[in-house]
Design a protein around this motif. Structure first.
Motif, PDB file in Angstrom:
ATOM      1  N   GLY A  63      22.556 -24.461  26.405  1.00 31.30           N
ATOM      2  CA  GLY A  63      22.648 -23.085  25.922  1.00 31.30           C
ATOM      3  C   GLY A  63      23.675 -22.300  26.693  1.00 31.30           C
ATOM      4  N   GLY A  64      24.621 -23.000  27.305  1.00 31.95           N
ATOM      5  CA  GLY A  64      25.586 -22.358  28.185  1.00 31.95           C
ATOM      6  C   GLY A  64      26.558 -21.449  27.460  1.00 31.95           C
ATOM      7  N   TYR A  65      27.162 -20.571  28.216  1.00 32.04           N
ATOM      8  CA  TYR A  65      28.099 -19.603  27.662  1.00 32.04           C
ATOM      9  C   TYR A  65      29.067 -19.160  28.738  1.00 32.04           C
ATOM     10  N   ILE A  66      30.098 -18.475  28.313  1.00 36.73           N
ATOM     11  CA  ILE A  66      30.999 -17.764  29.208  1.00 36.73           C
ATOM     12  C   ILE A  66      30.995 -16.322  28.720  1.00 36.73           C
ATOM     13  N   ARG A  67      30.679 -15.408  29.612  1.00 31.17           N
ATOM     14  CA  ARG A  67      30.670 -13.987  29.271  1.00 31.17           C
ATOM     15  C   ARG A  67      31.847 -13.323  29.985  1.00 31.17           C
ATOM     16  N   ILE A  68      32.719 -12.723  29.186  1.00 32.97           N
ATOM     17  CA  ILE A  68      33.884 -12.017  29.725  1.00 32.97           C
ATOM     18  C   ILE A  68      33.635 -10.530  29.527  1.00 32.97           C
ATOM     19  N   THR A  69      33.699  -9.785  30.628  1.00 34.46           N
ATOM     20  CA  THR A  69      33.499  -8.342  30.579  1.00 34.46           C
ATOM     21  C   THR A  69      34.769  -7.660  31.046  1.00 34.46           C
ATOM     22  N   LYS A  70      35.264  -6.748  30.241  1.00 33.60           N
ATOM     23  CA  LYS A  70      36.433  -5.971  30.644  1.00 33.60           C
ATOM     24  C   LYS A  70      35.959  -4.877  31.578  1.00 33.60           C
ATOM     25  N   ILE A  71      36.506  -4.877  32.796  1.00 31.87           N
ATOM     26  CA  ILE A  71      36.171  -3.846  33.767  1.00 31.87           C
ATOM     27  C   ILE A  71      36.792  -2.549  33.269  1.00 31.87           C
ATOM     28  N   GLU A  72      35.981  -1.527  33.215  1.00 33.70           N
ATOM     29  CA  GLU A  72      36.451  -0.242  32.697  1.00 33.70           C
ATOM     30  C   GLU A  72      37.662   0.237  33.483  1.00 33.70           C
ATOM     31  N   SER A  73      38.782   0.329  32.805  1.00 32.40           N
ATOM     32  CA  SER A  73      39.965   0.875  33.451  1.00 32.40           C
ATOM     33  C   SER A  73      40.207   2.302  32.982  1.00 32.40           C
ATOM     34  N   ASN A  74      39.249   2.843  32.198  1.00 32.96           N
ATOM     35  CA  ASN A  74      39.352   4.243  31.787  1.00 32.96           C
ATOM     36  C   ASN A  74      39.310   5.130  33.023  1.00 32.96           C
ATOM     37  N   ASP A  75      38.515   4.720  34.006  1.00 33.87           N
ATOM     38  CA  ASP A  75      38.444   5.448  35.257  1.00 33.87           C
ATOM     39  C   ASP A  75      39.519   4.859  36.172  1.00 33.87           C
ATOM     40  N   LYS A  76      40.713   5.420  36.079  1.00 30.28           N
ATOM     41  CA  LYS A  76      41.873   4.906  36.803  1.00 30.28           C
ATOM     42  C   LYS A  76      41.599   4.807  38.293  1.00 30.28           C
ATOM     43  N   SER A  77      40.965   5.812  38.840  1.00 27.96           N
ATOM     44  CA  SER A  77      40.694   5.851  40.272  1.00 27.96           C
ATOM     45  C   SER A  77      39.800   4.693  40.699  1.00 27.96           C
ATOM     46  N   ALA A  78      38.733   4.464  39.961  1.00 27.74           N
ATOM     47  CA  ALA A  78      37.802   3.373  40.299  1.00 27.74           C
ATOM     48  C   ALA A  78      38.488   2.019  40.171  1.00 27.74           C
ATOM     49  N   PHE A  79      39.307   1.861  39.137  1.00 25.72           N
ATOM     50  CA  PHE A  79      40.007   0.600  38.923  1.00 25.72           C
ATOM     51  C   PHE A  79      40.989   0.332  40.065  1.00 25.72           C
ATOM     52  N   LEU A  80      41.745   1.349  40.465  1.00 26.34           N
ATOM     53  CA  LEU A  80      42.705   1.175  41.549  1.00 26.34           C
ATOM     54  C   LEU A  80      41.999   0.907  42.877  1.00 26.34           C
ATOM     55  N   ASN A  81      40.878   1.568  43.115  1.00 28.93           N
ATOM     56  CA  ASN A  81      40.097   1.292  44.329  1.00 28.93           C
ATOM     57  C   ASN A  81      39.571  -0.136  44.321  1.00 28.93           C
ATOM     58  N   HIS A  82      39.158  -0.613  43.146  1.00 31.71           N
ATOM     59  CA  HIS A  82      38.701  -2.001  43.000  1.00 31.71           C
ATOM     60  C   HIS A  82      39.837  -2.967  43.371  1.00 31.71           C
ATOM     61  N   LEU A  83      41.047  -2.664  42.901  1.00 36.39           N
ATOM     62  CA  LEU A  83      42.194  -3.521  43.217  1.00 36.39           C
ATOM     63  C   LEU A  83      42.538  -3.474  44.702  1.00 36.39           C
ATOM     64  N   LYS A  84      42.393  -2.300  45.327  1.00 36.45           N
ATOM     65  CA  LYS A  84      42.633  -2.199  46.774  1.00 36.45           C
ATOM     66  C   LYS A  84      41.650  -3.070  47.547  1.00 36.45           C
ATOM     67  N   GLU A  85      40.383  -3.043  47.119  1.00 41.16           N
ATOM     68  CA  GLU A  85      39.374  -3.882  47.775  1.00 41.16           C
ATOM     69  C   GLU A  85      39.710  -5.356  47.619  1.00 41.16           C
ATOM     70  N   LEU A  86      40.168  -5.749  46.429  1.00 41.58           N
ATOM     71  CA  LEU A  86      40.544  -7.148  46.202  1.00 41.58           C
ATOM     72  C   LEU A  86      41.727  -7.556  47.079  1.00 41.58           C
ATOM     73  N   THR A  87      42.610  -6.615  47.343  1.00 43.74           N
ATOM     74  CA  THR A  87      43.798  -6.899  48.153  1.00 43.74           C
ATOM     75  C   THR A  87      43.414  -7.200  49.595  1.00 43.74           C
ATOM     76  N   GLY A  88      42.527  -6.398  50.144  1.00 39.00           N
ATOM     77  CA  GLY A  88      42.105  -6.617  51.522  1.00 39.00           C
ATOM     78  C   GLY A  88      43.237  -6.393  52.502  1.00 39.00           C
TER      79      GLY A  88
END
Length: 151
Positions: A63-88
């Motif tokens: 019953g396996g699956y792959i679920r792809i969720t688009k991270i909300e980029s409507n909130d530009k600030s949150a998205f950019l902060n998320h990318l900063k965290e990923l950068t480290g």
């Protein structure tokens, strides 16, 4: 002419346009495109990463699956902060390229800006040894993200 990976990527992105969450079965997609399931795995691992603005969940088995969720980029600030965290504090060229592609895919930078940033963070430009190169690349990327954030 597009290759199979490009075609699968386009198909999945079309599904995501209709809904921010898509659940697929590997075997079904492989059958639809007459390819092996590992081709789908390759597309997801390289083109639907956190850096590109996606979250992936998968369950293996019957019953396996792959679920792809688009991270909300409507909130530009949150998205950019998320990318900063990923950068480290340090980041590889490959991961930095994914973040930059994610910025372009989410229309936060133009194609021209994408090309310029990619050239600045490239290993041929940053001609120092690892891990120093990865620290410098992270610093550059943090500054770029800050500029995008406040403009």
């Amino acid at each position: 002419m597009q290759n199979m990976s490009d075609i699968i990527e386009q198909y999945l992105k079309q599904l995501l346009e209709a809904d921010d969450v898509v659940e697929i079965k590997r075997a079904h997609i492989a059958e639809k495109f007459d390819c092996v399931p590992s081709q789908l795995n390759y597309v997801i691992k390289t083109r639907f990463t956190n850096e590109h603005g996606y979250q992936i969940e998968s369950k293996r088995g019957g019953g396996g699956y792959i679920r792809i969720t688009k991270i909300e980029s409507n909130d530009k600030s949150a998205f950019l902060n998320h990318l900063k965290e990923l950068t480290g504090k340090q980041i590889s060229q490959q991961n930095a390229e994914r973040i930059i592609s994610g910025l372009h895919d989410n229309e936060l930078i133009s194609l021209r800006e994408k090309k310029m940033i990619l050239s600045v963070i490239h290993r041929d430009t940053l001609m120092v040894e690892v891990p120093y190169r990865d620290y410098i690349r992270a610093n550059i990327l943090h500054n770029v993200l800050s500029i995008i954030h406040y403009n």
